[in-house]
Scaffold this motif. Structure first.
Motif, PDB file in Angstrom:
ATOM      1  N   GLY A 100       0.818  -1.209   0.000  1.00  0.00           N
ATOM      2  CA  GLY A 100       0.000   0.000   0.000  1.00  0.00           C
ATOM      3  C   GLY A 100       0.850   1.257   0.000  1.00  0.00           C
ATOM      4  N   LEU A 101       0.155   2.389  -0.079  1.00  0.00           N
ATOM      5  CA  LEU A 101       0.841   3.668  -0.236  1.00  0.00           C
ATOM      6  C   LEU A 101       1.745   4.005   0.950  1.00  0.00           C
ATOM      7  N   ALA A 102       1.278   3.781   2.174  1.00  0.00           N
ATOM      8  CA  ALA A 102       2.080   4.138   3.346  1.00  0.00           C
ATOM      9  C   ALA A 102       3.395   3.356   3.373  1.00  0.00           C
TER      10      ALA A 102
ATOM     11  N   GLU B  84       1.534   3.010   9.025  1.00  0.00           N
ATOM     12  CA  GLU B  84       1.111   1.901   8.164  1.00  0.00           C
ATOM     13  C   GLU B  84      -0.044   1.099   8.769  1.00  0.00           C
ATOM     14  N   GLU B  85      -0.541   1.547   9.936  1.00  0.00           N
ATOM     15  CA  GLU B  85      -1.593   0.793  10.619  1.00  0.00           C
ATOM     16  C   GLU B  85      -2.978   1.413  10.478  1.00  0.00           C
ATOM     17  N   ILE B  86      -3.069   2.580   9.854  1.00  0.00           N
ATOM     18  CA  ILE B  86      -4.378   3.211   9.667  1.00  0.00           C
ATOM     19  C   ILE B  86      -5.253   2.312   8.803  1.00  0.00           C
ATOM     20  N   PRO B  87      -6.485   2.052   9.205  1.00  0.00           N
ATOM     21  CA  PRO B  87      -7.360   1.163   8.417  1.00  0.00           C
ATOM     22  C   PRO B  87      -7.472   1.599   6.955  1.00  0.00           C
ATOM     23  N   GLY B  88      -7.093   0.683   6.067  1.00  0.00           N
ATOM     24  CA  GLY B  88      -7.183   0.949   4.642  1.00  0.00           C
ATOM     25  C   GLY B  88      -6.250   2.033   4.148  1.00  0.00           C
ATOM     26  N   SER B  89      -5.300   2.476   4.973  1.00  0.00           N
ATOM     27  CA  SER B  89      -4.389   3.574   4.641  1.00  0.00           C
ATOM     28  C   SER B  89      -5.138   4.862   4.316  1.00  0.00           C
ATOM     29  N   TYR B  90      -6.408   4.959   4.737  1.00  0.00           N
ATOM     30  CA  TYR B  90      -7.176   6.171   4.443  1.00  0.00           C
ATOM     31  C   TYR B  90      -6.790   7.284   5.413  1.00  0.00           C
ATOM     32  N   ALA B  91      -6.566   8.489   4.874  1.00  0.00           N
ATOM     33  CA  ALA B  91      -6.215   9.684   5.656  1.00  0.00           C
ATOM     34  C   ALA B  91      -4.841   9.569   6.315  1.00  0.00           C
ATOM     35  N   GLU B  92      -3.974   8.697   5.775  1.00  0.00           N
ATOM     36  CA  GLU B  92      -2.642   8.597   6.370  1.00  0.00           C
ATOM     37  C   GLU B  92      -1.869   9.897   6.170  1.00  0.00           C
ATOM     38  N   ASP B  93      -2.172  10.639   5.101  1.00  0.00           N
ATOM     39  CA  ASP B  93      -1.515  11.917   4.879  1.00  0.00           C
ATOM     40  C   ASP B  93      -1.949  12.957   5.916  1.00  0.00           C
TER      41      ASP B  93
ATOM     42  N   SER C 250     -15.066   5.399   7.079  1.00  0.00           N
ATOM     43  CA  SER C 250     -15.681   5.532   8.394  1.00  0.00           C
ATOM     44  C   SER C 250     -14.788   4.961   9.494  1.00  0.00           C
ATOM     45  N   THR C 251     -14.258   3.781   9.267  1.00  0.00           N
ATOM     46  CA  THR C 251     -13.405   3.133  10.272  1.00  0.00           C
ATOM     47  C   THR C 251     -12.139   3.934  10.521  1.00  0.00           C
ATOM     48  N   ALA C 252     -11.514   4.420   9.446  1.00  0.00           N
ATOM     49  CA  ALA C 252     -10.256   5.152   9.581  1.00  0.00           C
ATOM     50  C   ALA C 252     -10.454   6.476  10.309  1.00  0.00           C
ATOM     51  N   LEU C 253     -11.542   7.160  10.025  1.00  0.00           N
ATOM     52  CA  LEU C 253     -11.777   8.446  10.674  1.00  0.00           C
ATOM     53  C   LEU C 253     -12.116   8.274  12.157  1.00  0.00           C
ATOM     54  N   GLN C 254     -12.817   7.197  12.493  1.00  0.00           N
ATOM     55  CA  GLN C 254     -13.069   6.932  13.910  1.00  0.00           C
ATOM     56  C   GLN C 254     -11.756   6.611  14.619  1.00  0.00           C
ATOM     57  N   TRP C 255     -10.880   5.887  13.955  1.00  0.00           N
ATOM     58  CA  TRP C 255      -9.538   5.592  14.477  1.00  0.00           C
ATOM     59  C   TRP C 255      -8.784   6.897  14.741  1.00  0.00           C
ATOM     60  N   LEU C 256      -8.918   7.855  13.810  1.00  0.00           N
ATOM     61  CA  LEU C 256      -8.213   9.121  13.923  1.00  0.00           C
ATOM     62  C   LEU C 256      -8.703   9.924  15.127  1.00  0.00           C
ATOM     63  N   LEU C 257     -10.007   9.945  15.350  1.00  0.00           N
ATOM     64  CA  LEU C 257     -10.558  10.670  16.505  1.00  0.00           C
ATOM     65  C   LEU C 257     -10.058  10.073  17.817  1.00  0.00           C
ATOM     66  N   GLU C 258      -9.930   8.751  17.846  1.00  0.00           N
ATOM     67  CA  GLU C 258      -9.432   8.095  19.056  1.00  0.00           C
ATOM     68  C   GLU C 258      -7.944   8.354  19.259  1.00  0.00           C
ATOM     69  N   ARG C 259      -7.192   8.373  18.170  1.00  0.00           N
ATOM     70  CA  ARG C 259      -5.740   8.542  18.251  1.00  0.00           C
ATOM     71  C   ARG C 259      -5.347   9.972  18.653  1.00  0.00           C
ATOM     72  N   TYR C 260      -6.175  10.957  18.277  1.00  0.00           N
ATOM     73  CA  TYR C 260      -5.850  12.352  18.555  1.00  0.00           C
ATOM     74  C   TYR C 260      -6.893  12.972  19.482  1.00  0.00           C
ATOM     75  N   PRO C 261      -6.713  12.831  20.785  1.00  0.00           N
ATOM     76  CA  PRO C 261      -7.662  13.422  21.746  1.00  0.00           C
ATOM     77  C   PRO C 261      -7.694  14.944  21.659  1.00  0.00           C
ATOM     78  N   GLU C 262      -6.686  15.547  20.997  1.00  0.00           N
ATOM     79  CA  GLU C 262      -6.671  17.001  20.838  1.00  0.00           C
ATOM     80  C   GLU C 262      -7.895  17.513  20.078  1.00  0.00           C
ATOM     81  N   PHE C 263      -8.561  16.642  19.306  1.00  0.00           N
ATOM     82  CA  PHE C 263      -9.758  17.074  18.596  1.00  0.00           C
ATOM     83  C   PHE C 263     -10.812  17.604  19.564  1.00  0.00           C
ATOM     84  N   ALA C 264     -10.842  17.069  20.774  1.00  0.00           N
ATOM     85  CA  ALA C 264     -11.839  17.503  21.761  1.00  0.00           C
ATOM     86  C   ALA C 264     -11.650  18.967  22.144  1.00  0.00           C
TER      87      ALA C 264
END
Length: 304
Positions: free
Chosen positions: A69-71, A172-181, A220-234
């Protein structure tokens, strides 16, 4: 880095089954009017490498030795890079004249700068739209609030030591490599505010494609992963609402009306003006076709 001794730049170009576009990308990179050295690492991912490209001594051809994959391909190239600066370029994009010289100059002029980007020229279905971010420094808070589509991977130029030792490789662990950038940008901004040029120095091609069910599930899965990984979004409710709205839209596109409504409510709780929530509700009610929404946005150089 000094002006009298311009740094070597290694461009990392992951590729898969795009031989014609790849050659155009390489010509645009190696054709830059830049006084320092330029070399390219072409990383073939899940495809047979074209070794004839290496007939040009400035080009190395390797295969992805990490996660498919891309990552993984980007990281393979980063670790093989020998330049003091590492640049990214997708195999279907093209650097415009002046890109490299302008970015290196901006990086040299910023004492704490490790990462520089620039504006883009979006090419979709024969229509071109310039997108630039009117900021010369981009802090983490700004990236939490907005993805800033203008900060496209094909614009990235990074000090290799900061990339490898501080920012870290592409995840390289983001689901589907979506939003890795996007995740990579957040991490880079944690290290130091990003340097940015407003001039569009890269043509970015957006291709027509059908967002089939499995793709929306990945988003959907990757973005939920991102919200969990970055608590700063809160700490930035409008930014958290933006991502929640994207999830709501993905759920609606899959036909998951209940989940779409749940995420739309969460979106509106964070930002009642977030348009993605209303688009998701319209798609969930089958009043609007999701692909049509995306085609309309892409013609304007925008995404969901």
């Amino acid at each position: 880095m000094t002006g009298s001794n311009p740094p070597q730049v290694t461009a990392v170009v992951p590729t898969r089954d795009r031989p014609v576009l790849l050659r155009a990308a390489l010509d645009a990179i190696l054709g830059q009017d830049y006084p320092g050295g330029i070399d390219v690492v072409v990383v073939y991912d899940q495809s047979e490498p074209d070794l004839t490209l290496a007939e040009d001594p400035r080009i190395r051809v390797i295969t992805n030795s990490r996660t498919p994959g891309l990552a993984g391909a980007r990281n393979t190239g980063i670790l093989a890079a020998q330049g003091e600066l590492v640049a990214f370029c997708d195999d279907d994009d093209e650097w415009l004249p002046g890109k490299l010289a302008a970015q290196v100059a901006a990086l040299e002029a910023t004492a704490d700068g490790a990462f520089v980007s620039c504006g883009i020229r979006v090419d979709y279905d024969g229509r071109q739209v310039d997108r630039s971010l009117s900021m010369d420094r981009v802090p983490l808070a700004s990236l939490l609030r907005d993805r800033h589509t203008e900060l496209h991977p094909s614009t990235f130029l990074i000090r290799r030591d900061a990339l490898v030792d501080a920012i870290g490789l592409v995840d390289e662990e983001i689901p589907g490599s979506y939003a890795e950038d996007y995740e990579f940008l957040l991490r880079a901004a944690r290290h130091a505010p990003l340097v940015n040029l407003t001039e569009p120095y890269v043509t970015v091609r957006w291709h027509k494609r059908s967002y089939f069910a499995q793709r929306w599930e990945t988003i959907s899965t990757a973005l939920q992963w991102l919200l969990e990984r970055y608590p700063e979004f809160a700490t930035v409710p409008a930014g958290e609402a933006r991502v929640a709205g994207q999830i709501a839209f993905a759920q609606a596109a899959m036909g998951n009306r209940r989940e779409a409504v749940r995420w739309a409510r969460r979106t509106l709780a964070g930002n009642p003006k977030e348009a993605r929530a209303y688009l998701a509700l319209a798609v969930a009610s089958k009043a609007v076709d999701p692909d049509r929404v995306l085609r309309t946005l892409h013609k304007r150089g925008r995404g969901i």
